[in-house]
Motif scaffolding. Structure first.
Motif, mmCIF file in Angstrom:
data_model
loop_
_atom_site.group_PDB
_atom_site.id
_atom_site.type_symbol
_atom_site.label_atom_id
_atom_site.label_comp_id
_atom_site.label_asym_id
_atom_site.label_seq_id
_atom_site.Cartn_x
_atom_site.Cartn_y
_atom_site.Cartn_z
ATOM 1 N N GLY A 224 0.805 -1.224 0.000
ATOM 2 C CA GLY A 224 0.000 0.000 0.000
ATOM 3 C C GLY A 224 0.835 1.269 0.000
ATOM 4 N N ILE A 225 0.175 2.389 0.316
ATOM 5 C CA ILE A 225 0.796 3.705 0.220
ATOM 6 C C ILE A 225 1.995 3.847 1.151
ATOM 7 N N GLN A 226 1.941 3.262 2.365
ATOM 8 C CA GLN A 226 3.075 3.394 3.280
ATOM 9 C C GLN A 226 4.335 2.760 2.681
ATOM 10 N N SER A 227 4.174 1.586 2.087
ATOM 11 C CA SER A 227 5.308 0.889 1.486
ATOM 12 C C SER A 227 5.829 1.648 0.266
ATOM 13 N N ILE A 228 4.923 2.104 -0.600
ATOM 14 C CA ILE A 228 5.320 2.854 -1.795
ATOM 15 C C ILE A 228 6.028 4.143 -1.408
ATOM 16 N N SER A 229 5.470 4.834 -0.405
ATOM 17 C CA SER A 229 6.058 6.086 0.059
ATOM 18 C C SER A 229 7.446 5.862 0.644
ATOM 19 N N ARG A 230 7.610 4.795 1.409
ATOM 20 C CA ARG A 230 8.888 4.494 2.055
ATOM 21 C C ARG A 230 9.969 4.236 1.003
ATOM 22 N N VAL A 231 9.649 3.434 -0.005
ATOM 23 C CA VAL A 231 10.609 3.138 -1.071
ATOM 24 C C VAL A 231 10.888 4.386 -1.899
ATOM 25 N N SER A 232 9.830 5.134 -2.226
ATOM 26 C CA SER A 232 9.992 6.349 -3.038
ATOM 27 C C SER A 232 10.862 7.376 -2.335
ATOM 28 N N SER A 233 10.680 7.514 -1.011
ATOM 29 C CA SER A 233 11.457 8.497 -0.247
ATOM 30 C C SER A 233 12.944 8.168 -0.237
ATOM 31 N N MET A 234 13.277 6.893 -0.411
ATOM 32 C CA MET A 234 14.683 6.505 -0.480
ATOM 33 C C MET A 234 15.224 6.597 -1.907
ATOM 34 N N VAL A 235 14.445 6.113 -2.876
ATOM 35 C CA VAL A 235 14.938 5.988 -4.247
ATOM 36 C C VAL A 235 14.894 7.314 -5.007
ATOM 37 N N VAL A 236 13.803 8.082 -4.868
ATOM 38 C CA VAL A 236 13.620 9.287 -5.680
ATOM 39 C C VAL A 236 14.744 10.309 -5.481
ATOM 40 N N PRO A 237 15.079 10.701 -4.243
ATOM 41 C CA PRO A 237 16.180 11.666 -4.091
ATOM 42 C C PRO A 237 17.499 11.144 -4.665
ATOM 43 N N PHE A 238 17.781 9.849 -4.432
ATOM 44 C CA PHE A 238 19.023 9.261 -4.949
ATOM 45 C C PHE A 238 19.068 9.319 -6.464
ATOM 46 N N MET A 239 17.998 8.879 -7.122
ATOM 47 C CA MET A 239 18.021 8.796 -8.583
ATOM 48 C C MET A 239 18.067 10.187 -9.204
ATOM 49 N N ALA A 240 17.383 11.157 -8.604
ATOM 50 C CA ALA A 240 17.379 12.512 -9.143
ATOM 51 C C ALA A 240 18.774 13.122 -9.049
ATOM 52 N N ILE A 241 19.417 12.985 -7.894
ATOM 53 C CA ILE A 241 20.768 13.530 -7.709
ATOM 54 C C ILE A 241 21.766 12.838 -8.641
ATOM 55 N N GLN B 69 26.542 5.112 -21.995
ATOM 56 C CA GLN B 69 25.355 4.271 -22.135
ATOM 57 C C GLN B 69 24.913 3.699 -20.791
ATOM 58 N N TYR B 70 25.869 3.440 -19.897
ATOM 59 C CA TYR B 70 25.513 2.890 -18.591
ATOM 60 C C TYR B 70 24.814 3.929 -17.717
ATOM 61 N N LEU B 71 25.254 5.183 -17.814
ATOM 62 C CA LEU B 71 24.606 6.248 -17.041
ATOM 63 C C LEU B 71 23.145 6.390 -17.437
ATOM 64 N N VAL B 72 22.874 6.386 -18.744
ATOM 65 C CA VAL B 72 21.490 6.515 -19.220
ATOM 66 C C VAL B 72 20.677 5.282 -18.845
ATOM 67 N N SER B 73 21.277 4.117 -18.977
ATOM 68 C CA SER B 73 20.556 2.877 -18.641
ATOM 69 C C SER B 73 20.191 2.828 -17.164
ATOM 70 N N ILE B 74 21.134 3.215 -16.298
ATOM 71 C CA ILE B 74 20.853 3.222 -14.858
ATOM 72 C C ILE B 74 19.783 4.266 -14.539
ATOM 73 N N GLY B 75 19.877 5.443 -15.174
ATOM 74 C CA GLY B 75 18.860 6.469 -14.977
ATOM 75 C C GLY B 75 17.489 5.986 -15.393
ATOM 76 N N LEU B 76 17.405 5.371 -16.587
ATOM 77 C CA LEU B 76 16.132 4.827 -17.070
ATOM 78 C C LEU B 76 15.590 3.763 -16.126
ATOM 79 N N LEU B 77 16.482 2.925 -15.619
ATOM 80 C CA LEU B 77 16.089 1.830 -14.740
ATOM 81 C C LEU B 77 15.369 2.354 -13.499
ATOM 82 N N PHE B 78 15.978 3.322 -12.826
ATOM 83 C CA PHE B 78 15.378 3.876 -11.617
ATOM 84 C C PHE B 78 14.140 4.713 -11.933
#
Length: 456
Positions: free
Chosen positions: A202-219, A352-361
């Motif tokens: 549910g939302i708690q799990s999605i939010s928890r994962v997003s809060s960790m992954v989103v800042p990392f992938m954006a930076i 190519q690896y930078l773009v692939s990793i970016g796309l992946l996340f």
């Protein structure tokens, strides 16, 4: 197939024609004027709320304001930031990036308004979770249940067959196959398992994962783009000048670029900009409604920064990378164009690896975010009993997406996105006085509070 493509292209051009573009930008322009440049004047406060310590403990809601923002960003920061920007510039030339900026600038007030309404009109469902979004403010605020149901229906369509599954899964499987030689079967199995583990919570799990992954992938992605821009710093002023000049003059054919007029630059820039940041579409308010907050205005401000991060920062990084390296005028398009830009701008092996990793996340988090959006739309139409069947169907589509080669899927997603935006924008226009009154009352109370502190 060509006749189907032409038919869908005609529908897409009609939906994303001048009427919807005027409605999208016009709504943002109207709110910008009435809210007195809120996206500029109140941006420092909005950023302070995003990164502040007060995350709503003890207040009504399911997740923190930051968690709600990250859930929304998980859906908005996706393949559109890499593939969508490349497609926009390929169609409309460098000037399309300028019109993406304009769409984002006015879109910030639109995002603020729709997320304000989401919190104001949210309800608690029979599972004890917060439920909100355009469905609820169209019904409870505007008094139009047909429009609310129409929005929810289009929302499920986008989750199942548009942004939520096939484009993202295809992007992940292609990246894993091309860059890391991972078979599609393995990618499909692992991706489905991970998505199931996160979304079934549910939302708690999605939010928890997003809060960790989103800042990392954006930076990670922004730093990768900055590396390209630093290496090519000498061409940067000329690239920015080209973006601005092409926005008002169009661009003649050059290399593999077929040329584009001003109208095509505007249309491709605004359409892809909205596709990326989703301002006006009505998706982000669904996540915003889950935030732990007692102020609809504060959550509107927090949510507004999503468009700033998505388009003003991340899409700009992609666009300038494409223009600075000159690959925009070549024969390539989409992710391949961005990959070549990184390869030529930095190093052929690393690029190519930078773009692939970016796309992946980016693609993975979009799958998570849109799972939640579609779930809320499903609950609105069919009740909480439909949530589990919805999640199971969503997982099946994720598993199948790795094996589908749908050239028309971006076109279909564009069409359903546009259809989603129409009832939402009608709601924003109809409830404009609520938005303005709530905003004025909040800042008037804030001024009074500051005055009392200073007097004391």
């Amino acid at each position: 197939m060509s006749s189907i493509h032409q038919a869908l292209l005609a529908v897409d051009n009609f939906i994303w024609g001048p009427p919807l573009l005027v409605l999208l930008v016009g709504t943002g322009l109207y709110l910008t004027v009435r809210l007195q440049l809120l996206q500029v004047m109140r941006l420092p406060l909005a950023l302070k709320l995003v990164f502040g310590r007060d995350q709503g403990e003890g207040k009504q809601g399911d997740v923190s304001s930051f968690g709600a923002l990250c859930t929304a960003l998980s859906a908005t920061i996706g393949t559109g930031n890499i593939v969508g920007v490349a497609t926009a510039i390929k169609l409309g030339g460098p000037g399309a990036l300028f019109w993406m900026w304009m769409a984002a600038f006015f879109g910030m007030t639109t995002k603020y308004a729709e997320c304000l309404l989401a919190v104001k009109y949210r309800v608690t469902d029979s599972n004890g979770q917060m439920a909100g979004g355009p469905m609820y403010y169209l019904e409870r605020g505007l008094g139009s249940k047909p429009l609310a149901k129409l929005f929810a229906l289009f929302g499920i369509g986008v989750a199942f067959f548009g942004i939520g599954t096939f484009p993202q899964v295809n992007a992940i499987s292609d990246a894993m196959t091309l860059s890391f030689s991972v078979p599609r079967e393995v990618t499909a199995a692992v991706l489905t398992l991970i998505v199931a583990m996160v979304t079934l919570g549910g939302i708690q799990s999605i939010s928890r994962v997003s809060s960790m992954v989103v800042p990392f992938m954006a930076i990670f992605y922004v730093l990768s783009c900055l590396a390209v821009l630093v290496v090519n710093a000498g061409q940067l002023p000329q690239a920015v000048a080209l973006v601005v000049s092409s926005a008002f003059t169009g661009h003649a054919a050059t290399g593999g670029f077929v040329g584009a007029g001003v109208m095509l630059a505007i249309q491709s820039g605004v359409a892809r900009g909205v596709f990326s940041n989703e301002s006006g579409l009505g998706s982000a308010p669904i996540a915003a409604a889950a935030a732990r907050t007692d102020s609809c205005v504060e959550q509107g401000l927090v949510s507004m920064t999503g468009t700033f991060f998505d388009t003003i920062i991340i899409c700009t990084m992609t666009g300038l990378t494409l223009v600075v390296t000159g690959v925009w005028s070549g024969d390539l398009s989409g992710a391949a164009m961005t990959s070549v830009a990184f390869s030529e701008g930095l190093n052929p092996q690393i690029g190519q690896y930078l773009v692939s990793i970016g796309l992946l996340f980016f693609a993975f988090t979009t799958i998570l975010g849109w799972n939640y959006y579609g779930e809320r739309c499903t609950e609105y139409l069919f009740g909480v009993r439909a949530i589990l069947p919805y999640r199971l169907v969503y997982l099946v589509l994720v598993a199948a997406g790795a094996f589908l080669h749908l050239d028309l899927i971006w076109l279909l997603a564009d069409i359903v996105n546009g259809l989603m935006a129409i009832p939402n924008l009608i709601g924003l226009v109809g409830l404009r006085h609520v938005i303005i009154d709530e905003t004025r009352a909040f800042f008037a109370a804030r001024r009074d509070e500051v005055g009392e502190i200073q007097t004391a």
